[in-house]
Design a protein around this motif. Structure first.
Motif, PDB file in Angstrom:
ATOM      1  N   GLU A 220      90.434 107.303   9.103  1.00  0.00           N
ATOM      2  CA  GLU A 220      92.105 107.981   8.932  1.00  0.00           C
ATOM      3  C   GLU A 220      92.614 106.910   8.509  1.00  0.00           C
ATOM      4  O   GLU A 220      93.091 106.588   7.084  1.00  0.00           O
TER       5      GLU A 220
ATOM      6  N   VAL B 146      91.129 105.656   4.231  1.00  0.00           N
ATOM      7  CA  VAL B 146      91.545 106.764   3.669  1.00  0.00           C
ATOM      8  C   VAL B 146      93.229 106.407   3.108  1.00  0.00           C
ATOM      9  O   VAL B 146      93.780 106.274   2.203  1.00  0.00           O
ATOM     10  N   HIS B 147      94.063 105.693   3.699  1.00  0.00           N
ATOM     11  CA  HIS B 147      95.031 106.119   3.899  1.00  0.00           C
ATOM     12  C   HIS B 147      96.014 104.571   2.950  1.00  0.00           C
ATOM     13  O   HIS B 147      95.735 104.404   2.120  1.00  0.00           O
TER      14      HIS B 147
ATOM     15  N   GLN C 252      94.233 105.536  -0.302  1.00  0.00           N
ATOM     16  CA  GLN C 252      95.430 106.301  -1.630  1.00  0.00           C
ATOM     17  C   GLN C 252      95.937 104.958  -2.075  1.00  0.00           C
ATOM     18  O   GLN C 252      96.803 105.496  -2.713  1.00  0.00           O
TER      19      GLN C 252
ATOM     20  N   ALA D  15      88.641 107.519   0.130  1.00  0.00           N
ATOM     21  CA  ALA D  15      89.437 108.484   0.919  1.00  0.00           C
ATOM     22  C   ALA D  15      88.916 109.668   0.932  1.00  0.00           C
ATOM     23  O   ALA D  15      89.347 110.829   1.862  1.00  0.00           O
ATOM     24  N   SER D  16      87.862 110.488   0.273  1.00  0.00           N
ATOM     25  CA  SER D  16      87.718 111.718   0.169  1.00  0.00           C
ATOM     26  C   SER D  16      86.517 111.970   0.741  1.00  0.00           C
ATOM     27  O   SER D  16      86.122 112.580   2.098  1.00  0.00           O
TER      28      SER D  16
ATOM     29  N   GLN E  33      88.401 111.303   5.001  1.00  0.00           N
ATOM     30  CA  GLN E  33      88.616 111.993   5.383  1.00  0.00           C
ATOM     31  C   GLN E  33      88.362 113.566   6.263  1.00  0.00           C
ATOM     32  O   GLN E  33      88.768 113.811   6.648  1.00  0.00           O
ATOM     33  N   LYS E  34      87.024 114.043   5.403  1.00  0.00           N
ATOM     34  CA  LYS E  34      86.388 114.785   5.410  1.00  0.00           C
ATOM     35  C   LYS E  34      85.814 114.410   7.186  1.00  0.00           C
ATOM     36  O   LYS E  34      85.562 115.225   7.898  1.00  0.00           O
TER      37      LYS E  34
ATOM     38  N   THR F  57      87.073 112.338   9.414  1.00  0.00           N
ATOM     39  CA  THR F  57      87.983 111.990  10.365  1.00  0.00           C
ATOM     40  C   THR F  57      87.967 113.686  10.663  1.00  0.00           C
ATOM     41  O   THR F  57      88.395 114.184  12.317  1.00  0.00           O
ATOM     42  N   ASP F  58      88.700 114.999   9.685  1.00  0.00           N
ATOM     43  CA  ASP F  58      88.578 116.521  10.317  1.00  0.00           C
ATOM     44  C   ASP F  58      87.517 116.241  11.139  1.00  0.00           C
ATOM     45  O   ASP F  58      87.566 117.562  12.201  1.00  0.00           O
TER      46      ASP F  58
END
Length: 213
Positions: free
Chosen positions: A169, A172-173, A176, A195-196, A199-200, A202-203
């Motif tokens: 995460e 990602v931050h 971005q 980031a893409s 993020q995937k 992380t989810d």
């Protein structure tokens, strides 16, 4: 004469057998010792080893001196960030049990080692500009803040997911954030990709943790 030679030959044969037996016992003892020593030196606290990798990463980021050039700082910080992830994944993988997490780890090591190489190549051929951007300071601070953990689960899979979710995460931050400051198009493309992808993941990690309370 024959009667005299026979006892001598018999004695020599018995001595040879005794010597071979001793050597076999010595070899067996040496093998047993090496096995025992290997067991003693094998990692027994893998969650602790993973936490040490994260602590090493945050320590390097705390001491990082930003250049003021967003491109240079992104490449430097992400290389440290990726290296921390690779070391943590390498510590986790030998004891991993969950197949989804194991596959994520194997793919992650490969991808992030490749990106570490790309970031290193960029840094080797890049001289920081004269910008006075606060991006480097803000990005390093964000990662260290997000990686603060009071406790780490002793279950190996849970420990990995618990530590890797905020790590991804944070990537990602800062990626971005970089898109609003960076100039190098290749680095910006990498930042979008990071980031893409992260993020995937992380989810997926957060969902896994919810399903394994």
């Amino acid at each position: 004469m024959k009667k005299t030679i026979l006892p001598i030959l018999l004695c020599l044969l018995l001595a040879a057998c005794s010597d071979n037996s001793s050597r076999t016992e010595e070899t067996s003892t040496t093998t047993d010792t090496l096995v025992a020593q290997s067991a003693q030196t094998a990692p027994t606290d893998i969650p602790g080893a993973m936490k040490s990798s994260m602590d090493k990463m945050t320590s390097e980021l705390k001491s990082y001196q930003p250049s003021g050039d967003p491109d240079h700082d992104f490449a430097s910080i992400m290389r440290i960030h990726h290296q921390g992830a690779v070391e943590m994944m390498q510590a986790y993988l030998p004891g991993a049990k969950d197949e989804m997490l194991k596959t994520m780890t194997q793919n992650g090591i490969s991808k992030q080692q490749s990106e570490i190489g790309e970031l290193g190549t960029f840094l080797n051929g890049h001289q920081p500009g004269t910008q006075k951007s606060s991006y480097g300071k803000d990005a390093a601070q964000m990662v260290t803040d997000m990686m603060v953990m009071e406790t780490t689960p002793q279950d190996l899979d849970k420990a990995f997911a618990t530590m890797m979710a905020p790590h991804h995460e944070s990537a990602v931050h800062i990626s971005q954030m970089f898109l609003n400051h960076g100039k190098d198009e290749k680095l910006k493309a990498m930042a979008k990709k990071i980031a893409s992808e992260q993020q995937k993941e992380t989810d997926e990690l957060k969902k896994w943790l919810q399903e394994h309370p």
